[in-house]
Design a protein around this motif. Structure first.
Motif, PDB file in Angstrom:
ATOM      1  N   ASN A 294      14.059  -1.824   0.535  1.00 14.42           N
ATOM      2  CA  ASN A 294      13.729  -3.017   0.868  1.00 14.42           C
ATOM      3  C   ASN A 294      12.679  -3.260   2.506  1.00 14.42           C
ATOM      4  N   LEU A 295      11.974  -4.005   2.075  1.00 15.69           N
ATOM      5  CA  LEU A 295      11.031  -3.875   3.162  1.00 15.69           C
ATOM      6  C   LEU A 295      10.308  -4.929   4.236  1.00 15.69           C
ATOM      7  N   ALA A 296      10.925  -5.459   4.906  1.00 20.24           N
ATOM      8  CA  ALA A 296      10.997  -6.870   5.792  1.00 20.24           C
ATOM      9  C   ALA A 296       9.429  -7.094   5.846  1.00 20.24           C
ATOM     10  N   GLY A 297       8.674  -7.651   6.085  1.00 22.87           N
ATOM     11  CA  GLY A 297       7.558  -8.283   6.940  1.00 22.87           C
ATOM     12  C   GLY A 297       7.080  -7.046   7.852  1.00 22.87           C
ATOM     13  N   ASN A 298       5.959  -6.544   7.129  1.00 22.58           N
ATOM     14  CA  ASN A 298       5.086  -5.417   8.004  1.00 22.58           C
ATOM     15  C   ASN A 298       6.184  -4.121   8.070  1.00 22.58           C
ATOM     16  N   GLY A 299       6.824  -4.552   7.516  1.00 27.33           N
ATOM     17  CA  GLY A 299       8.059  -2.988   7.017  1.00 27.33           C
ATOM     18  C   GLY A 299       7.002  -1.735   6.719  1.00 27.33           C
ATOM     19  N   VAL A 300       7.578  -0.512   7.010  1.00 32.25           N
ATOM     20  CA  VAL A 300       6.656   0.927   6.480  1.00 32.25           C
ATOM     21  C   VAL A 300       7.662   1.691   7.049  1.00 32.25           C
ATOM     22  N   ALA A 301       7.609   2.568   6.079  1.00 33.27           N
ATOM     23  CA  ALA A 301       8.631   3.901   4.966  1.00 33.27           C
ATOM     24  C   ALA A 301       7.601   5.450   5.391  1.00 33.27           C
TER      25      ALA A 301
ATOM     26  N   CYS B 228       3.877   7.564   2.087  1.00 34.41           N
ATOM     27  CA  CYS B 228       3.740   6.060   3.013  1.00 34.41           C
ATOM     28  C   CYS B 228       3.905   5.212   1.784  1.00 34.41           C
ATOM     29  N   VAL B 229       4.696   4.107   2.579  1.00 36.38           N
ATOM     30  CA  VAL B 229       4.545   3.005   1.818  1.00 36.38           C
ATOM     31  C   VAL B 229       4.622   1.704   3.158  1.00 36.38           C
ATOM     32  N   PHE B 230       3.724   0.581   2.846  1.00 40.08           N
ATOM     33  CA  PHE B 230       3.349  -0.422   3.917  1.00 40.08           C
ATOM     34  C   PHE B 230       3.863  -1.908   3.176  1.00 40.08           C
ATOM     35  N   ASN B 231       3.975  -2.677   3.860  1.00 46.02           N
ATOM     36  CA  ASN B 231       4.282  -4.038   3.222  1.00 46.02           C
ATOM     37  C   ASN B 231       3.304  -4.714   4.514  1.00 46.02           C
ATOM     38  N   LEU B 232       1.859  -4.904   3.231  1.00 47.56           N
ATOM     39  CA  LEU B 232       0.629  -5.828   4.234  1.00 47.56           C
ATOM     40  C   LEU B 232       0.480  -6.891   4.319  1.00 47.56           C
ATOM     41  N   SER B 233       1.852  -7.654   4.867  1.00 44.69           N
ATOM     42  CA  SER B 233       2.240  -8.978   4.780  1.00 44.69           C
ATOM     43  C   SER B 233       3.224  -9.548   5.744  1.00 44.69           C
ATOM     44  N   PRO B 234       3.603 -10.528   6.255  1.00 46.00           N
ATOM     45  CA  PRO B 234       4.793 -10.989   6.452  1.00 46.00           C
ATOM     46  C   PRO B 234       5.737 -11.267   6.046  1.00 46.00           C
ATOM     47  N   THR B 235       5.537 -11.402   4.321  1.00 50.22           N
ATOM     48  CA  THR B 235       7.122 -11.389   3.922  1.00 50.22           C
ATOM     49  C   THR B 235       7.669 -10.364   3.659  1.00 50.22           C
ATOM     50  N   VAL B 236       8.863 -10.159   2.552  1.00 47.59           N
ATOM     51  CA  VAL B 236       9.600  -9.551   2.508  1.00 47.59           C
ATOM     52  C   VAL B 236       9.659  -9.415   1.322  1.00 47.59           C
TER      53      VAL B 236
ATOM     54  N   LEU C  35       0.485  -1.207   0.295  1.00 51.19           N
ATOM     55  CA  LEU C  35       0.448   0.077   0.027  1.00 51.19           C
ATOM     56  C   LEU C  35       1.198   0.772   0.088  1.00 51.19           C
ATOM     57  N   ALA C  36       0.895   2.262  -1.423  1.00 50.41           N
ATOM     58  CA  ALA C  36       1.505   3.598  -1.106  1.00 50.41           C
ATOM     59  C   ALA C  36       0.756   4.163  -1.547  1.00 50.41           C
ATOM     60  N   PHE C  37       0.772   5.477  -0.437  1.00 57.30           N
ATOM     61  CA  PHE C  37       0.165   7.082  -1.152  1.00 57.30           C
ATOM     62  C   PHE C  37       0.603   8.242  -0.621  1.00 57.30           C
ATOM     63  N   LYS C  38       0.704   9.222  -1.164  1.00 59.57           N
ATOM     64  CA  LYS C  38       2.018  10.667  -1.047  1.00 59.57           C
ATOM     65  C   LYS C  38       0.724  11.104  -0.264  1.00 59.57           C
ATOM     66  N   ARG C  39       0.752  12.207   1.313  1.00 54.23           N
ATOM     67  CA  ARG C  39      -0.009  12.587   1.826  1.00 54.23           C
ATOM     68  C   ARG C  39       0.622  13.849   1.424  1.00 54.23           C
ATOM     69  N   GLY C  40      -0.076  14.957   1.112  1.00 49.05           N
ATOM     70  CA  GLY C  40      -0.311  15.705  -0.082  1.00 49.05           C
ATOM     71  C   GLY C  40       0.251  16.584  -1.195  1.00 49.05           C
ATOM     72  N   SER C  41       1.393  16.906  -0.889  1.00 43.88           N
ATOM     73  CA  SER C  41       3.138  17.562  -1.797  1.00 43.88           C
ATOM     74  C   SER C  41       3.756  16.599  -1.814  1.00 43.88           C
TER      75      SER C  41
END
Length: 535
Positions: free
Chosen positions: A516-523, A482-490, A472-478
């Motif tokens: 690179n997003l580990a399981g449940n990674g957030v950036a 925000c990027v989220f890995n909604l899984s337990p896998t890399v 799931l990836a989205f931009k807030r404002g300009s």
């Protein structure tokens, strides 16, 4: 400050379970006041208190017998005034639960109403004659199971109860009922409350012709645990008159400075669209549904809800939550998507606090608290007592707050609490997380500080990127990505086309444009120029 609620974060307190100050096993207002510094330190903007009014407590306060006094279980009006003063001193707004659709059967008005058909309160509740065969007026069902009509031998009529038999519905078609209920809200506004959480806000009016609800247009393969969901409730609730009454409520709040209302949308059909209707114009300030309080946990689901709301109601305002006192805690509900409880809890907190709209956090959520597994003999909730074992009710998410694993009952009470404190919940105690910089509690504090300081997170529009599950990836404002890995896998995500600066990385690493997003990674990144996101 008049619209302080826009983008704000509210912390829901379940008073029975927050802090017991007088050692009777039940939380109270003095206990809440004692713990307010903890809440303020989290970085939230407001607290919401679940019902505290006088009540027989058959539905834990959602059956009100006196709308202008505090139940002795929780304390006194003086205790409430002290709570408000302390909260305001700490910079916290106070929102209270307002249950207007129905009262307790112990309310003096209902006792009077049921005596005969000619008394001054005869038309204050919903009464109807039986059909010629003695059966109820129509097929309306109760949320808590069975029919929604109860026979009363004194009036020789049925009365309507959308919930428990002991929770008769007010007749909102009577203007005197509306006026009186508004006067009870004024009572609390004059005592300094900053707003109301409106229980079952779409239940106020019923179809005056008492037409039967049709079957749900979505085909059911088999009966569900609660037959209520097998009907399409187009007559028993969701009436157009509701919107007119909301405008009267809004006019009342507008007499006071910086007050707000958030409505609970209890609806299975088109809830997001209805949230928009209820918050458009001079109606509710905010509204929430149960769509984020259940499955699924997927990028498509979150994207759909946000898009649907802001497309259908660009001038409305939502309030999003993942857990509350009515649903299984999300740390348990979504556990199959997590590497661990801690990883999932952190990601859920980061995601919720990154969403456009206002936010509500349920007590213990900031600790990664899980659902309590209770035995039937331990239950108090009428829903669980009626539908066990298919549905265990709501007690599992209402067990006491765990403050310190080294104290009896985790610091909630020195005596046996009203619901048990089990080892699985003690493991998430606040004191044991306070000094750990990597704890769920401190991650929440970090995210709350970030949201409070970030204009894009509080009020920026949302632009979604066309990523594939589970990203799931989205931009807030300009400029906030925000990027989220909604899984337990890399998972691996490519960022290109713009400069990015780290704002927050959790189980994530950016190397040469490859995230690179580990399981449940957030950036979370600050971005300049246009950035492309793909996986």
């Amino acid at each position: 400050m008049n619209e302080w609620w826009r983008g704000a974060v509210t912390y829901q307190i379940y008073p029975r379970s927050f802090q017991d100050s007088n050692n009777d096993g039940i939380g109270d207002l003095a206990g809440i006041t004692e713990r307010l510094p903890y809440v303020a330190d989290l970085g939230v903007d407001a607290i919401w208190l679940s019902p505290i009014f006088t009540s027989p407590m058959l539905d834990m306060g959602y059956d009100v017998s006196n709308y202008t006094d505090i139940d002795p279980t929780f304390g006194t009006l003086a205790d409430f005034e002290q709570l408000i003063a302390r909260a305001h001193e700490l910079g916290l707004k106070v929102i209270i639960d307002q249950v207007l659709s129905h009262s307790s059967s112990e309310h003096p008005f209902f006792k009077e109403s049921r005596q005969n058909r000619t008394n001054p309160k005869a038309d204050w509740y919903i009464w109807a004659d039986p059909q010629h065969d003695g059966s109820p007026p129509n097929n309306w069902l109760s949320v808590f199971g069975g029919g929604a009509w109860q026979w009363d031998s004194r009036r020789h009529q049925y009365y309507l109860h959308n919930f428990l038999v002991e929770q008769p519905d007010f007749n909102f078609h009577n203007p005197a009922v509306q006026d009186w209920l508004l006067s009870t809200m004024r009572f609390w506004l004059e005592r300094g409350v900053d707003g109301f959480r409106l229980d079952t806000v779409n239940f106020y009016f019923h179809d005056a012709l008492l037409r039967s609800d049709p079957a749900d247009f979505r085909r059911k393969e088999k009966p569900e645990w609660n037959p209520y969901s097998m009907q399409y409730h187009i007559f028993s609730k969701n009436q157009p008159e509701n919107l007119v009454f909301l405008e009267r409520m809004r006019a009342l709040l507008d007499e006071f400075e910086a007050r707000t209302m958030v409505g609970e949308m209890g609806e299975d059909h088109h809830p997001i669209r209805m949230m928009g209707e209820y918050t458009s114009g001079k109606r509710l300030h905010m509204c929430y549904s149960f769509e984020m309080l259940k499955d699924p946990f997927s990028a498509a689901h979150f994207r759909k809800l946000i898009d649907e709301f802001y497309t259908g109601a660009p001038h409305g305002w939502p309030c999003w939550a993942f857990s509350n006192h009515d649903v299984v805690r999300h740390a348990t509900r979504w556990k199959q998507y997590g590497v661990s409880n801690e990883a999932l809890a952190k990601q859920a907190g980061a995601l919720l606090l990154s969403l456009q709209g206002s936010i509500c956090i349920y007590e213990g959520e900031e600790l990664g608290q899980t659902e309590s597994d209770l035995e039937y003999s331990e239950l108090t909730d009428p829903q669980g007592l009626r539908f066990w074992p298919e549905n265990k009710g709501r007690d599992g998410c209402r067990t006491p707050m765990t403050w310190d694993a080294n104290q009896p009952n985790a610091g909630f009470s020195s005596t046996k609490p009203w619901l048990p404190v089990k080892p699985e919940q003690v493991a998430h105690s606040a004191a044991q997380q306070a000094d750990n910089p990597n704890s769920v509690l401190n991650f929440y504090k970090r995210m709350l500080r970030l949201r409070k300081a970030s204009a894009p997170l509080k009020q920026g529009a949302t632009h979604f990127f066309a990523t594939q599950e589970p990203i799931l990836a989205f931009k807030r404002g300009s400029d906030l990505l925000c990027v989220f890995n909604l899984s337990p896998t890399v998972q691996h995500v490519k960022l290109s086309g713009g400069q990015v600066t780290e704002v927050l990385l959790e189980a994530a690493q950016l190397v040469d444009g490859r995230l690179n997003l580990a399981g449940n990674g957030v950036a979370l990144f600050q971005v300049t120029d246009e950035v492309a996101v793909s996986n």
